[in-house]
Scaffold this motif. Sequence first.
Motif, PDB file in Angstrom:
ATOM      1  N   UNK A 287      37.140  34.761  45.494  1.00 14.38           N
ATOM      2  CA  UNK A 287      36.585  33.635  45.231  1.00 14.38           C
ATOM      3  C   UNK A 287      35.153  33.711  45.993  1.00 14.38           C
ATOM      4  N   UNK A 288      34.094  33.660  45.458  1.00 16.52           N
ATOM      5  CA  UNK A 288      32.707  33.903  46.280  1.00 16.52           C
ATOM      6  C   UNK A 288      32.447  32.678  46.753  1.00 16.52           C
ATOM      7  N   UNK A 289      31.599  32.722  47.984  1.00 21.75           N
ATOM      8  CA  UNK A 289      31.246  31.651  48.745  1.00 21.75           C
ATOM      9  C   UNK A 289      30.526  30.479  48.003  1.00 21.75           C
ATOM     10  N   UNK A 290      29.843  30.813  46.794  1.00 17.53           N
ATOM     11  CA  UNK A 290      29.520  29.841  45.875  1.00 17.53           C
ATOM     12  C   UNK A 290      30.640  28.728  45.120  1.00 17.53           C
ATOM     13  N   UNK A 291      31.899  29.249  45.114  1.00 18.96           N
ATOM     14  CA  UNK A 291      32.823  28.847  44.272  1.00 18.96           C
ATOM     15  C   UNK A 291      33.460  29.484  43.155  1.00 18.96           C
ATOM     16  N   UNK A 292      32.665  30.630  42.907  1.00 16.21           N
ATOM     17  CA  UNK A 292      32.818  31.334  41.616  1.00 16.21           C
ATOM     18  C   UNK A 292      33.995  32.393  41.871  1.00 16.21           C
ATOM     19  N   UNK A 293      34.926  32.311  40.786  1.00 15.50           N
ATOM     20  CA  UNK A 293      35.904  33.359  40.731  1.00 15.50           C
ATOM     21  C   UNK A 293      35.576  34.742  40.324  1.00 15.50           C
ATOM     22  N   UNK A 294      35.923  35.836  40.729  1.00 13.09           N
ATOM     23  CA  UNK A 294      35.522  37.075  39.871  1.00 13.09           C
ATOM     24  C   UNK A 294      36.631  38.095  40.266  1.00 13.09           C
ATOM     25  N   UNK A 295      37.032  39.034  39.377  1.00 16.79           N
ATOM     26  CA  UNK A 295      38.089  39.955  39.535  1.00 16.79           C
ATOM     27  C   UNK A 295      37.445  41.450  39.859  1.00 16.79           C
ATOM     28  N   UNK A 296      38.072  42.299  40.726  1.00 20.36           N
ATOM     29  CA  UNK A 296      37.640  43.568  40.829  1.00 20.36           C
ATOM     30  C   UNK A 296      38.769  44.558  40.539  1.00 20.36           C
ATOM     31  N   UNK A 297      38.501  45.239  39.623  1.00 18.97           N
ATOM     32  CA  UNK A 297      39.444  46.577  39.492  1.00 18.97           C
ATOM     33  C   UNK A 297      38.820  47.971  39.802  1.00 18.97           C
ATOM     34  N   UNK A 298      39.533  48.806  40.592  1.00 16.52           N
ATOM     35  CA  UNK A 298      39.001  50.069  41.077  1.00 16.52           C
ATOM     36  C   UNK A 298      40.078  50.972  40.592  1.00 16.52           C
TER      37      UNK A 298
END
Length: 354
Positions: free
Chosen positions: A197-208
């Motif tokens: 969860x970004x400090x802006x409130x946005x959620x995002x997923x990272x796959x490596x």
Amino acid sequence: MTERRIPPGSNGSSPGLTTSGGAVALAEIGAHHGAGPPVDAPAPLRIISYNVRYFGHGTRGIASTSAAITRIATTLSRLSPLPDLVCLQEVETQSLRSSTMNPRWHPEETQLDRLMTELHAALSRAERRERFVAYYFPAHTYRLTARTNIYTTGLAVIARDTFRIGHHNAERPHDITHRRRVRRLKQTRICAHVSFEHESGQSFDVFNTHLSLPSVFAREFWTGEARMGFGPNQLEEAKVLADFVRRERRSDNFIVVGDFNSLPGSPVDRFLREEGGFVDAFAKVRCLSEIEARAFPTAGFMNLRMHLDHVYSSERLEWLDFAGTHPFGHKGAFAGLSDHVPLIARCRLPGSSG
């Protein structure tokens, strides 16, 4: 899992120990010349995907060195702006390869621990207050005895400590390996996943991830003109990867990065884009065809130059630039530190929550 937090003001090193590193040229940072973002849009994310070759490039991968860890950490600390996320491939834990030429500073220290110590020390020397946390995802272990590893393999995700972690699979990374022959000898390939969860409130997923090389047991390996990304085993791993991303992502904002051992336009690349719905961020930003993208090498082996590393994402992300990304073999801040170059990208999350 490795998670290290060092408070602002700390030099990031163990008592009585010093770090050293030669001067490294600053990465080139380009300006984005598009229209200005909406007032309420989150700040862009700067993301790096980098195969560090177990910090052993100077020994041709035979053994890790403290100098390589220090130089890579110092180079990361000098980037401006600093990255928000760093996804690494080919990272060890503890083994003969990782410690023969790079003695541990304390018995429990791993390769990622040392990198984070060096990174925070370099940031402190530069009077930069940003700090990071790191997560390690183990893949495979080649053992000599029950207590001694010949070498290990794994992935790492390093993130700003201002991000909130919603989920990760560090304790049990997803196995994507396609196994048909020599099952016991086949190196395990995995996909790491962290939901932020970004400090802006946005959620995002990272796959490596890090896909296998094409199997030498396949007929296509010996009869085709191209090999990287054309192996049937690689395509099967890509299918497992795409299915894992589809099932496990927590939002519509996702990024998939890593060493895919696959050329642009290969069956693996085309499957991920055409059937998996992934966007090739590098080709999109640079407006490159498959042939043009292949001409930008991200890795080198002997006299070969190949584009094997990729940054994919969902369609929702707005990709801004790849400033600081240089072709393998060209001058740049990371030149000579690995047999791969890092892909350094900036993107913007959509203005509304995903």
